[in-house]
Motif scaffolding. Structure first.
Motif, mmCIF file in Angstrom:
data_model
loop_
_atom_site.group_PDB
_atom_site.id
_atom_site.type_symbol
_atom_site.label_atom_id
_atom_site.label_comp_id
_atom_site.label_asym_id
_atom_site.label_seq_id
_atom_site.Cartn_x
_atom_site.Cartn_y
_atom_site.Cartn_z
ATOM 1 N N HIS A 24 0.851 -1.192 0.000
ATOM 2 C CA HIS A 24 0.000 0.000 0.000
ATOM 3 C C HIS A 24 0.886 1.242 0.000
ATOM 4 C CE1 HIS A 24 -3.312 2.640 0.901
ATOM 5 N NE2 HIS A 24 -2.846 2.959 2.097
ATOM 6 N N VAL A 25 0.717 2.101 -1.001
ATOM 7 C CA VAL A 25 1.523 3.316 -1.122
ATOM 8 C C VAL A 25 0.712 4.491 -0.582
ATOM 9 C CG1 VAL A 25 2.757 4.859 -2.683
ATOM 10 C CG2 VAL A 25 2.761 2.384 -3.100
ATOM 11 N N SER A 26 1.251 5.142 0.450
ATOM 12 C CA SER A 26 0.530 6.221 1.109
ATOM 13 C C SER A 26 1.385 7.489 1.141
ATOM 14 C CB SER A 26 0.114 5.791 2.529
ATOM 15 O OG SER A 26 -0.783 6.716 3.099
ATOM 16 N N THR A 27 1.062 8.402 2.029
ATOM 17 C CA THR A 27 1.614 9.755 2.013
ATOM 18 C C THR A 27 2.043 10.189 3.405
ATOM 19 O OG1 THR A 27 1.041 12.085 1.623
ATOM 20 C CG2 THR A 27 -0.744 10.625 2.234
ATOM 21 N N SER A 87 -6.790 17.273 6.260
ATOM 22 C CA SER A 87 -7.607 17.533 5.073
ATOM 23 C C SER A 87 -8.403 16.267 4.753
ATOM 24 C CB SER A 87 -6.721 17.902 3.872
ATOM 25 O OG SER A 87 -6.005 16.767 3.408
ATOM 26 N N PRO A 88 -9.491 16.395 3.998
ATOM 27 C CA PRO A 88 -10.210 15.186 3.590
ATOM 28 C C PRO A 88 -9.307 14.198 2.848
ATOM 29 C CG PRO A 88 -11.576 17.108 3.221
ATOM 30 C CD PRO A 88 -10.212 17.629 3.602
ATOM 31 N N TYR A 89 -8.374 14.709 2.040
ATOM 32 C CA TYR A 89 -7.443 13.811 1.349
ATOM 33 C C TYR A 89 -6.621 13.009 2.342
ATOM 34 C CZ TYR A 89 -3.003 12.332 -0.653
ATOM 35 O OH TYR A 89 -1.887 11.600 -0.981
ATOM 36 N N SER A 90 -5.929 13.701 3.252
ATOM 37 C CA SER A 90 -5.054 12.990 4.185
ATOM 38 C C SER A 90 -5.855 12.093 5.128
ATOM 39 C CB SER A 90 -4.188 13.973 4.963
ATOM 40 O OG SER A 90 -4.966 14.926 5.658
ATOM 41 N N ALA A 91 -7.078 12.509 5.470
ATOM 42 C CA ALA A 91 -7.915 11.660 6.313
ATOM 43 C C ALA A 91 -8.297 10.373 5.593
ATOM 44 C CB ALA A 91 -9.169 12.420 6.733
ATOM 45 N N SER A 92 -8.574 10.476 4.299
ATOM 46 C CA SER A 92 -8.928 9.271 3.534
ATOM 47 C C SER A 92 -7.734 8.339 3.399
ATOM 48 C CB SER A 92 -9.470 9.659 2.154
ATOM 49 O OG SER A 92 -8.460 10.202 1.322
ATOM 50 N N LYS A 93 -6.540 8.893 3.240
ATOM 51 C CA LYS A 93 -5.342 8.051 3.156
ATOM 52 C C LYS A 93 -5.025 7.421 4.512
ATOM 53 C CE LYS A 93 -2.997 7.321 0.165
ATOM 54 N NZ LYS A 93 -3.070 6.200 -0.831
ATOM 55 N N CYS A 136 5.298 8.401 1.710
ATOM 56 C CA CYS A 136 6.330 9.186 1.035
ATOM 57 C C CYS A 136 6.088 10.678 1.169
ATOM 58 C CB CYS A 136 6.408 8.820 -0.450
ATOM 59 S SG CYS A 136 4.961 9.364 -1.398
ATOM 60 N N SER A 137 7.158 11.444 0.953
ATOM 61 C CA SER A 137 7.064 12.901 0.915
ATOM 62 C C SER A 137 6.699 13.352 -0.493
ATOM 63 C CB SER A 137 8.379 13.527 1.380
ATOM 64 O OG SER A 137 9.457 13.098 0.573
ATOM 65 N N ASN A 138 6.677 14.655 -0.731
ATOM 66 C CA ASN A 138 6.278 15.193 -2.034
ATOM 67 C C ASN A 138 7.194 14.697 -3.145
ATOM 68 O OD1 ASN A 138 4.622 16.803 -0.340
ATOM 69 N ND2 ASN A 138 4.635 18.435 -1.862
ATOM 70 N N GLY A 153 3.849 -6.516 7.504
ATOM 71 C CA GLY A 153 3.173 -5.756 8.537
ATOM 72 C C GLY A 153 3.825 -4.439 8.880
ATOM 73 N N GLU A 154 4.970 -4.144 8.271
ATOM 74 C CA GLU A 154 5.723 -2.949 8.620
ATOM 75 C C GLU A 154 5.397 -1.768 7.700
ATOM 76 O OE1 GLU A 154 8.004 -2.423 11.197
ATOM 77 O OE2 GLU A 154 7.159 -4.321 11.912
ATOM 78 N N THR A 155 5.672 -0.579 8.226
ATOM 79 C CA THR A 155 5.575 0.667 7.477
ATOM 80 C C THR A 155 6.970 1.241 7.300
ATOM 81 O OG1 THR A 155 3.349 1.201 8.265
ATOM 82 C CG2 THR A 155 4.717 3.045 7.540
ATOM 83 N N TYR A 156 7.237 1.785 6.105
ATOM 84 C CA TYR A 156 8.528 2.411 5.815
ATOM 85 C C TYR A 156 8.282 3.802 5.249
ATOM 86 C CZ TYR A 156 10.431 -2.319 6.249
ATOM 87 O OH TYR A 156 10.783 -3.560 6.716
ATOM 88 N N ASN A 157 8.911 4.792 5.853
ATOM 89 C CA ASN A 157 8.811 6.161 5.356
ATOM 90 C C ASN A 157 9.883 6.430 4.312
ATOM 91 O OD1 ASN A 157 6.652 6.723 6.976
ATOM 92 N ND2 ASN A 157 7.741 8.034 8.414
ATOM 93 N N VAL A 158 9.482 7.113 3.229
ATOM 94 C CA VAL A 158 10.386 7.413 2.116
ATOM 95 C C VAL A 158 10.433 8.931 1.935
ATOM 96 C CG1 VAL A 158 11.003 6.867 -0.263
ATOM 97 C CG2 VAL A 158 9.484 5.319 1.012
#
Length: 333
Positions: free
Chosen positions: A130-133, A156-162, A185-187, A244-249
């Motif tokens: 799953h690719v998120s923000t 924001s509604p966007y970030s809440a939905s993600k 990920c960042s921008n 099960g892990e999350t990785y920040n990019v």
């Protein structure tokens, strides 16, 4: 391996498909995309004759359509990028963001669970990425970085939905034992990004000799990541990340919006000749800030760097110049 990529006609998705197709000659890739206003298949024209690439125009909100495409293709893994992603649009009309980002993610998880539970391999051998923000974490002050343990605080509604979709994916790992990974990920920036995003907006309006809009005073700060470095990170996490892990990019590359806009204007001055009155920066115009505008995002990518040896290879000035050049060709040809 058979990989299904959602949102593959988008900016990050199309770059990822090109990356995976080139790197893994034994992979079969199915691109699933609704083809919204932000989609563009032209970037994938080099793959039109490939027997290892195919496309399906499918809306992930349509459960029956999702079931059919997954049952027909029978993927070994999914990399899920399909999302409504423009914050301004989510403020103007949030419903498509809830439907696509939350319900669409749920549909994919449920149909994958049904297929993989009855698959020839162990259930855990299949993977859902799953690719998120970074926007799920809310906003930072002048110091600090988002890490994988930062509490969620979407604004924001966007970030809440993600954020909601992140939690649904997490639940499928802890409840059903699904082999999932998530990246936040960042921008991103680079060639082929949709025209509504900041860098293309600045280039397009500048070349048209129109006012370049900058929210507020331009003090908001973003961490910028070159899209090809992001694709390499997705590749690594999909193949080698811990279940099960999350990785920040992130890019470790923070810029105030106003400084980034000025840097783009400098590149345009250099590449196209000086702008109006000798400098494109003369077109900068400050406009009313958008509601709930987060002040600062910045990512700590230490976990990704240490566990999977990912390296951010971007040279921001070099990659920004490549990006600006690409858009100059697009808008002036």
């Amino acid at each position: 391996m058979k990989i299904l990529i959602t949102g593959g006609a988008g900016f990050i998705g199309s770059n990822l498909i090109l990356h995976l197709h080139d790197k893994y000659p034994d992979y079969e890739i199915l691109n699933v995309d609704k083809l919204t206003y932000a989609s563009d298949l032209s970037y994938l024209k080099p793959l039109e004759s490939s027997e290892r690439y195919s496309f399906s125009q499918t809306d992930i909100v349509d459960r029956e359509a999702v079931r059919k495409v997954i049952q027909d293709f029978k993927p070994d893994g999914i990399i899920h990028l399909a999302a409504e992603s423009h914050v301004d649009n989510s403020i103007a009309g949030p419903e498509p963001f809830i439907l696509t980002n939350v319900l669409g993610t749920f549909n994919l998880l449920e149909e994958c669970r049904a297929l993989w539970s009855a698959g020839e391999k162990e259930f855990s051998a299949y993977r859902f990425h799953h690719v998120s923000t970074d926007e799920v974490y809310g906003t930072l002050g002048d110091t600090g970085l988002f890490s994988e343990t930062t509490p969620y605080a979407p604004n924001s509604p966007y970030s809440a939905s993600k954020a909601s979709s992140d939690f649904v994916v997490r639940s499928y790992h802890h409840t059903y034992g699904m082999n999932v990974v998530t990246t936040n990920c960042s921008n991103n920036y680079g060639p082929h990004q949709h025209d509504e995003k900041l860098i293309p907006v600045v280039i397009r309006t500048a070349l048209s000799k129109k006012p370049i809009p900058v929210y507020g005073k331009g003090e908001n700060i973003r961490d910028w990541l070159f899209v090809r470095d992001h694709c390499k990170a997705i590749d690594m996490v999909f193949h080698d990340g811990r279940s099960g892990e999350t990785y920040n990019v992130g890019g470790r590359n923070e810029w105030k919006n106003i400084d980034l806009v000025r840097a783009i204007c400098d590149e345009l001055n250099l590449l196209t000749g000086n702008g109006p009155d000798g400098d494109y920066k003369n077109l900068i115009t400050f406009v009313t800030d958008r509601p709930g505008h987060d002040l600062r995002y910045a990512i700590d990518a230490t976990k990704l760097e240490q566990e999977l040896c990912w390296q951010n290879t971007q040279d921001f000035r070099r990659d920004l110049r490549e990006t600006v050049n690409w858009y100059i060709q697009k808008y002036t040809s």
